[in-house]
Design an enzyme around this catalytic site. Structure first.
Site, PDB file in Angstrom:
ATOM      1  N   HIS A  49       0.839  -1.198   0.000  1.00  0.00           N
ATOM      2  CA  HIS A  49       0.000   0.000   0.000  1.00  0.00           C
ATOM      3  C   HIS A  49       0.878   1.254   0.000  1.00  0.00           C
ATOM      4  O   HIS A  49       0.579   2.239  -0.677  1.00  0.00           O
ATOM      5  CB  HIS A  49      -0.896   0.037   1.236  1.00  0.00           C
ATOM      6  CG  HIS A  49      -1.837  -1.124   1.374  1.00  0.00           C
ATOM      7  ND1 HIS A  49      -1.675  -2.095   2.326  1.00  0.00           N
ATOM      8  CD2 HIS A  49      -2.943  -1.472   0.672  1.00  0.00           C
ATOM      9  CE1 HIS A  49      -2.650  -2.991   2.225  1.00  0.00           C
ATOM     10  NE2 HIS A  49      -3.430  -2.642   1.224  1.00  0.00           N
ATOM     11  N   VAL A 188       4.397  -5.136  -5.007  1.00  0.00           N
ATOM     12  CA  VAL A 188       5.524  -5.106  -4.062  1.00  0.00           C
ATOM     13  C   VAL A 188       5.611  -6.476  -3.384  1.00  0.00           C
ATOM     14  O   VAL A 188       4.586  -7.026  -2.956  1.00  0.00           O
ATOM     15  CB  VAL A 188       5.322  -3.994  -3.007  1.00  0.00           C
ATOM     16  CG1 VAL A 188       6.458  -4.007  -1.985  1.00  0.00           C
ATOM     17  CG2 VAL A 188       5.239  -2.634  -3.690  1.00  0.00           C
TER      18      VAL A 188
END
Ligand code: AMP
Length: 313
Positions: A49, A188
């Site tokens: 995030h 990620v």
């Protein structure tokens, strides 16, 4: 919270819980000529995030992170109640990544009455996640449409980690002429390749150890595509065989599809873009991940880097 955890310029984000206050703040910002970035999340924020938030903060004058566990997108028997929630930690991480506003409405603010209007994106919502989680994408598109309406003109950042969700949101915004530019951000990962996910906390130590096989399966599929394989079934079989080495996986799908239609053609052609998607249950968690490749094109170092970045928050 100790001051040394913050860079000197970091300002904690304002926490807003009502639609009225969010609208007023963002209208005021736009009236001053400032641009708005939106990062919709369900909280339990992690470095994945943070990557989205940092990008939004770099590109936009005001960055809003919404934190809302949306009941509409959870099916019966799914983890709505158990989903991890910690607003203070979320505000801290969001602030460090550059957010100005955290919009954390209670359920009654988003759904003050039983909802009679929902958004349904056709076609791409019935396959893959849509087949395993009936109604899920109607819940996603409806809440994202509401967040877009409440935020107003903005750029909205979504992770490629949820590839099908990104496709659904893009399509909704385009079909309904929403004043929102939808931007996809690479996944990620942990250093061992596991995609960061709020649901990784459900994994036992033994499950966490085998979880990176998902990424290895995707890499094996991507390598085959890069080597020129055009048969979606062969590509899928390679991914399935990697995951079959570990009995803890209860595989839901491992497929090679067109990145836009999310359907496997009878055969790919040299130069075609291919999206590889995997979903599997692993203990209490249901994990999804994906990767891209081009038929016959060796993977570039840039692709590998973008796909394995583990950016610090
Ligand atoms: P969630 O809170 O899980 O609903 O995710 C909120 C947003 O963060 C979605 O756009 C996700 O695709 C994105 N996201 C979640 N995990 C990652 C990750 N590991 N890398 C990049 N984006 C992510």
């Amino acid at each position: 919270m100790s001051p040394e955890r913050h860079a000197p310029t970091t300002v904690l984000p304002v926490i807003v819980t009502t639609a009225a206050e969010l609208g007023a703040r963002l209208d005021a910002a736009r009236a001053e000529g400032r641009t708005v970035g939106l990062v919709p999340t369900m909280g339990a924020l992690h470095r994945g995030h943070a990557g989205l938030i940092r990008l939004a903060a770099e590109r936009c004058d005001v960055t809003v992170v919404s934190v809302f566990v949306n009941p509409l997108q959870f099916g019966a028997g799914e983890d709505f109640e158990a989903y991890p929630r910690d607003l203070d930690a979320d505000a801290d991480l969001a602030g460090r990544a550059g957010a100005d506003v955290v919009f954390a409405p209670p359920v009654e603010e988003m759904y003050p009455r039983p909802i009679q209007t929902t958004v349904h994106v056709d076609g791409i919502t019935t396959v893959l996640e849509g087949a395993f989680r009936p109604g899920h994408f109607d819940g996603v598109s409806t809440v994202v449409a509401k967040l877009f309406a409440l935020t107003g003109r903005c750029r909205a950042y979504f992770g490629e980690k949820d590839w099908q969700q990104l496709a659904v949101v893009r399509r909704m915004a385009a079909d309904l002429s929403m004043p929102v530019a939808v931007i996809g951000v690479p996944t990620v990962r942990e250093p061992d390749g596991l995609a960061l996910s709020s649901r990784n906390v459900y994994l036992s130590p033994a499950e966490r150890e085998v979880a990176p096989l998902i990424h290895l399966a995707l890499q094996a599929g991507a390598q085959l595509v890069a080597d020129g394989e055009t048969d979606p079934v062969s590509i899928s079989s390679v991914m399935v065989s990697v995951l079959a080495t570990e009995p803890a996986f209860d595989l839901h799908y491992a497929v090679a599809v067109d990145p836009h239609s999310l359907v496997s053609p009878p055969a790919f052609h040299p130069g075609d873009e291919v999206r590889l998607l995997v979903a599997t249950r692993l203990g209490r968690a249901r994990l999804i991940d994906n990767a891209g490749a081009i038929v016959g094109l060796p993977q570039t170092p840039y692709d590998r880097k973008a796909d394995t970045t583990c950016a610090g928050a």
